[in-house]
Design a protein around this motif. Structure first.
Motif, PDB file in Angstrom:
ATOM      1  N   THR A 123      -7.986  -4.383 -11.573  1.00  0.00           N
ATOM      2  CA  THR A 123      -6.947  -5.183 -12.213  1.00  0.00           C
ATOM      3  C   THR A 123      -6.130  -4.297 -13.153  1.00  0.00           C
ATOM      4  O   THR A 123      -6.512  -3.154 -13.453  1.00  0.00           O
ATOM      5  CB  THR A 123      -7.562  -6.330 -13.018  1.00  0.00           C
ATOM      6  N   LEU A 124      -5.029  -4.839 -13.631  1.00  0.00           N
ATOM      7  CA  LEU A 124      -4.244  -4.096 -14.605  1.00  0.00           C
ATOM      8  C   LEU A 124      -5.062  -3.798 -15.859  1.00  0.00           C
ATOM      9  O   LEU A 124      -4.917  -2.740 -16.479  1.00  0.00           O
ATOM     10  CB  LEU A 124      -2.976  -4.870 -14.971  1.00  0.00           C
ATOM     11  N   SER A 125      -5.940  -4.715 -16.224  1.00  0.00           N
ATOM     12  CA  SER A 125      -6.788  -4.484 -17.397  1.00  0.00           C
ATOM     13  C   SER A 125      -7.747  -3.321 -17.173  1.00  0.00           C
ATOM     14  O   SER A 125      -8.077  -2.576 -18.109  1.00  0.00           O
ATOM     15  CB  SER A 125      -7.581  -5.746 -17.740  1.00  0.00           C
ATOM     16  N   ASP A 126      -8.190  -3.140 -15.928  1.00  0.00           N
ATOM     17  CA  ASP A 126      -9.101  -2.036 -15.636  1.00  0.00           C
ATOM     18  C   ASP A 126      -8.446  -0.678 -15.894  1.00  0.00           C
ATOM     19  O   ASP A 126      -9.129   0.304 -16.202  1.00  0.00           O
ATOM     20  CB  ASP A 126      -9.556  -2.092 -14.176  1.00  0.00           C
ATOM     21  N   LEU A 127      -7.132  -0.623 -15.757  1.00  0.00           N
ATOM     22  CA  LEU A 127      -6.435   0.645 -15.913  1.00  0.00           C
ATOM     23  C   LEU A 127      -6.589   1.226 -17.309  1.00  0.00           C
ATOM     24  O   LEU A 127      -6.599   2.446 -17.494  1.00  0.00           O
ATOM     25  CB  LEU A 127      -4.944   0.478 -15.594  1.00  0.00           C
ATOM     26  N   THR A 128      -6.721   0.368 -18.294  1.00  0.00           N
ATOM     27  CA  THR A 128      -6.815   0.838 -19.677  1.00  0.00           C
ATOM     28  C   THR A 128      -8.205   0.625 -20.278  1.00  0.00           C
ATOM     29  O   THR A 128      -8.403   0.827 -21.482  1.00  0.00           O
ATOM     30  CB  THR A 128      -5.775   0.119 -20.561  1.00  0.00           C
ATOM     31  N   ARG A 129      -9.156   0.254 -19.450  1.00  0.00           N
ATOM     32  CA  ARG A 129     -10.482  -0.123 -19.955  1.00  0.00           C
ATOM     33  C   ARG A 129     -11.159   1.020 -20.706  1.00  0.00           C
ATOM     34  O   ARG A 129     -11.883   0.795 -21.683  1.00  0.00           O
ATOM     35  CB  ARG A 129     -11.351  -0.590 -18.787  1.00  0.00           C
ATOM     36  N   LEU A 130     -10.939   2.260 -20.265  1.00  0.00           N
ATOM     37  CA  LEU A 130     -11.622   3.386 -20.889  1.00  0.00           C
ATOM     38  C   LEU A 130     -10.819   4.028 -22.009  1.00  0.00           C
ATOM     39  O   LEU A 130     -11.307   4.946 -22.677  1.00  0.00           O
ATOM     40  CB  LEU A 130     -11.937   4.446 -19.825  1.00  0.00           C
ATOM     41  N   GLU A 131      -9.610   3.551 -22.231  1.00  0.00           N
ATOM     42  CA  GLU A 131      -8.779   4.154 -23.256  1.00  0.00           C
ATOM     43  C   GLU A 131      -9.185   3.648 -24.636  1.00  0.00           C
ATOM     44  O   GLU A 131      -9.613   2.514 -24.811  1.00  0.00           O
ATOM     45  CB  GLU A 131      -7.302   3.836 -22.987  1.00  0.00           C
ATOM     46  N   ILE A 132      -9.055   4.528 -25.610  1.00  0.00           N
ATOM     47  CA  ILE A 132      -9.459   4.208 -26.985  1.00  0.00           C
ATOM     48  C   ILE A 132      -8.209   3.923 -27.808  1.00  0.00           C
ATOM     49  O   ILE A 132      -7.299   4.768 -27.907  1.00  0.00           O
ATOM     50  CB  ILE A 132     -10.230   5.385 -27.601  1.00  0.00           C
ATOM     51  N   GLU A 133      -8.154   2.730 -28.384  1.00  0.00           N
ATOM     52  CA  GLU A 133      -7.010   2.368 -29.223  1.00  0.00           C
ATOM     53  C   GLU A 133      -7.105   3.082 -30.564  1.00  0.00           C
ATOM     54  O   GLU A 133      -8.174   3.144 -31.191  1.00  0.00           O
ATOM     55  CB  GLU A 133      -6.986   0.858 -29.439  1.00  0.00           C
ATOM     56  N   GLN A 134      -5.987   3.603 -31.007  1.00  0.00           N
ATOM     57  CA  GLN A 134      -5.954   4.341 -32.274  1.00  0.00           C
ATOM     58  C   GLN A 134      -5.469   3.431 -33.402  1.00  0.00           C
ATOM     59  O   GLN A 134      -4.700   2.528 -33.174  1.00  0.00           O
ATOM     60  CB  GLN A 134      -5.015   5.540 -32.141  1.00  0.00           C
ATOM     61  N   ASN A 181       1.017   6.130 -10.956  1.00  0.00           N
ATOM     62  CA  ASN A 181       1.989   5.058 -11.230  1.00  0.00           C
ATOM     63  C   ASN A 181       1.303   3.841 -11.838  1.00  0.00           C
ATOM     64  O   ASN A 181       1.827   2.731 -11.780  1.00  0.00           O
ATOM     65  CB  ASN A 181       2.751   4.641  -9.975  1.00  0.00           C
ATOM     66  N   SER A 182       0.103   4.042 -12.384  1.00  0.00           N
ATOM     67  CA  SER A 182      -0.687   2.945 -12.966  1.00  0.00           C
ATOM     68  C   SER A 182      -0.833   1.784 -11.994  1.00  0.00           C
ATOM     69  O   SER A 182      -0.633   0.607 -12.338  1.00  0.00           O
ATOM     70  CB  SER A 182      -0.071   2.472 -14.287  1.00  0.00           C
ATOM     71  N   ARG A 183      -1.229   2.110 -10.795  1.00  0.00           N
ATOM     72  CA  ARG A 183      -1.484   1.081  -9.785  1.00  0.00           C
ATOM     73  C   ARG A 183      -2.990   0.909  -9.603  1.00  0.00           C
ATOM     74  O   ARG A 183      -3.712   1.901  -9.414  1.00  0.00           O
ATOM     75  CB  ARG A 183      -0.837   1.456  -8.451  1.00  0.00           C
ATOM     76  N   PRO A 184      -3.501  -0.303  -9.664  1.00  0.00           N
ATOM     77  CA  PRO A 184      -4.930  -0.536  -9.447  1.00  0.00           C
ATOM     78  C   PRO A 184      -5.346  -0.156  -8.029  1.00  0.00           C
ATOM     79  O   PRO A 184      -4.565  -0.293  -7.082  1.00  0.00           O
ATOM     80  CB  PRO A 184      -5.085  -2.055  -9.679  1.00  0.00           C
ATOM     81  N   ARG A 185      -6.570   0.307  -7.898  1.00  0.00           N
ATOM     82  CA  ARG A 185      -7.082   0.652  -6.575  1.00  0.00           C
ATOM     83  C   ARG A 185      -7.437  -0.620  -5.796  1.00  0.00           C
ATOM     84  O   ARG A 185      -7.730  -1.667  -6.383  1.00  0.00           O
ATOM     85  CB  ARG A 185      -8.300   1.563  -6.702  1.00  0.00           C
ATOM     86  N   ALA A 215       0.858  -1.188   0.000  1.00  0.00           N
ATOM     87  CA  ALA A 215       0.000   0.000   0.000  1.00  0.00           C
ATOM     88  C   ALA A 215       0.889   1.231   0.000  1.00  0.00           C
ATOM     89  O   ALA A 215       1.994   1.205   0.552  1.00  0.00           O
ATOM     90  CB  ALA A 215      -0.911   0.015   1.218  1.00  0.00           C
ATOM     91  N   GLY A 216       0.408   2.306  -0.613  1.00  0.00           N
ATOM     92  CA  GLY A 216       1.203   3.515  -0.638  1.00  0.00           C
ATOM     93  C   GLY A 216       0.319   4.738  -0.728  1.00  0.00           C
ATOM     94  O   GLY A 216      -0.862   4.699  -0.370  1.00  0.00           O
ATOM     95  N   MET A 217       0.871   5.826  -1.225  1.00  0.00           N
ATOM     96  CA  MET A 217       0.115   7.066  -1.287  1.00  0.00           C
ATOM     97  C   MET A 217      -1.044   6.984  -2.277  1.00  0.00           C
ATOM     98  O   MET A 217      -1.986   7.782  -2.189  1.00  0.00           O
ATOM     99  CB  MET A 217       1.032   8.231  -1.654  1.00  0.00           C
TER     100      MET A 217
END
Length: 415
Positions: free
Chosen positions: A404-415, A381-385, A304-306
């Motif tokens: 999860t790590l996948s959740d971090l990019t779930r809303l991003e749109i691939e170009q 730091n791309s850390r999951p909550r 756990a961190g900041m």
């Protein structure tokens, strides 16, 4: 206080270490644990002291759905600072909601105004802190009850960053309130209340004196207005003792002082605690992943961190830390600096803490994490909550899934 009354504070040492270890084993760490029974006890403490006042829960302290439902079931109203908090409060079952708008974005006003018509039997009051917001509400056709947030020029709190009562960002300047109140009435709105808030984490005598001064000024203002009000809300910010040697607030004394400072009112006196309701109802569990002796200290690296608990980095806040190792009592104490995995010097949860000699794999508990803990968690730091577990008596359930790590990019749109 009778023997049946809930204790004024729950210390970190009173949590069951074995049960917390079991939860960490079952759900992993970092993990927030929220005890709904303690939430109810804290509400009971408040209701016993502030029996004549209207109590609203400051939703921003903890918005986890199960916690909101617990508070709503006690009968408290909700005080919200954003459209998202209003949405959460309504969905959790609060029947009375006050939206205290701080420089509200247009989308927030659109949503809240739409709810005033869409949700049947919702007792909604919008509190404005600027004349501009009045105009924005008029443009949207809002015709419901309004309150005015006042800047009384009196602030208090545990840190300058959360002292609001004298900050120009918050509320209408004290001497301009009568003119704005007249404008509200001339435009055909129903002015039902006044609101002010000194700050967050009010605990020591200087803070309490500032709170009394704020209440006195607000009571005077309410009496001077040529208009009958339904309520005068003097904010929350009631603090809790974060250090084990600090005494809890004497709520009866605070309540009596608040009533005395307000003076005679035709309106109902109201408060809006958040931290007091949930802080000691929550702990954060974290696992030791690194033990590094250095010339200055023993650095205890944890998962756990900041990004999990921001308060130490943001406010230099103190949170008690306890080792949950089964043989903790048999280990020699070590001065430890508990640090997280974030690439920032500020990412320290506690400095030079006396802990039983830490070992990799130990689970640590961080106390008073129920308020502004999970709420301020981020993906830096791309850390999951983290996940959140809700306790209720002997039962426990997962209240928020771990990202999860996948959740971090779930809303991003691939170009």
């Amino acid at each position: 206080m009778t023997t049946d009354d809930p204790p004024p504070i729950r210390r970190l040492s009173e949590w069951d270490a074995a049960r917390l270890r079991d939860l960490a084993d079952e759900h992993g760490t970092p993990l927030y644990v929220i005890d709904q029974g303690r939430v109810r006890e804290n509400v009971a403490n408040l209701e016993q002291a502030f029996h004549a006042e209207a109590i609203s829960y400051a939703v921003k302290a903890n918005t986890v759905r199960t916690t909101l439902e617990t508070v709503a079931d006690t009968g408290l109203d909700a005080e919200c600072a954003s459209a998202g908090e209003v949405k959460r409060a309504v969905e959790a079952g609060f029947e009375a909601v006050r939206y205290t708008a701080v420089n509200p974005p247009a989308a927030d006003l659109d949503h809240v105004v739409s709810l005033s018509d869409a949700v049947e039997d919702l007792d909604l009051v919008i509190t404005i802190g600027a004349a501009d917001t009045l105009a924005a509400l008029e443009e949207r056709g809002y015709d419901g009850p309004l309150a005015i947030r006042v800047n009384p020029g009196v602030g208090a709190g545990h840190h300058a960053k959360v002292t609001t009562g004298d900050a120009p960002k918050f509320g209408v300047p004290f001497d301009r309130v009568p003119d704005l109140a007249s404008d509200v009435l001339d435009r055909g709105f129903d002015l039902v209340g006044l609101h002010a808030h000194a700050g967050s984490g009010i605990h020591d005598e200087d803070d309490l004196q500032a709170h009394r001064e704020l209440v006195a000024r607000m009571g005077e203002l309410a009496r001077d207005l040529d208009h009958d009000l339904d309520f005068l809300n003097v904010g929350g910010g009631l603090g809790v003792p974060y250090r084990p040697d600090e005494a809890p607030l004497n709520l009866d004394r605070v309540a009596s002082a608040t009533r005395e400072a307000a003076g005679d009112l035709d309106a109902t006196l109201g408060i809006e605690p958040g931290r007091y309701v949930v802080a000691d109802a929550g702990v954060l569990l974290t696992t030791v992943n690194t033990v590094k002796p250095t010339p200055e200290t023993t650095v205890v690296g944890v998962d756990a961190g900041m990004t999990t608990l921001l308060r130490p980095a943001m406010y230099d806040a103190y949170h008690e830390i306890r080792s949950l190792a089964p043989d903790a009592d048999d280990r020699e104490a070590t001065a430890a600096t508990v640090a997280g995995p974030i690439c920032e010097t500020a990412d320290v949860l506690g400095r030079d803490r006396p802990l039983p000699a830490p070992e990799r794999g130990d689970v640590l508990a961080i106390g008073n994490a129920g308020a502004y803990g999970y709420e301020m968690a981020s993906n830096y730091n791309s850390r999951p909550r983290p996940a959140v577990v809700s306790l209720d008596g002997s039962e426990s359930e997962l209240a928020v899934e771990r990202e999860t790590l996948s959740d971090l990019t779930r809303l991003e749109i691939e170009q």
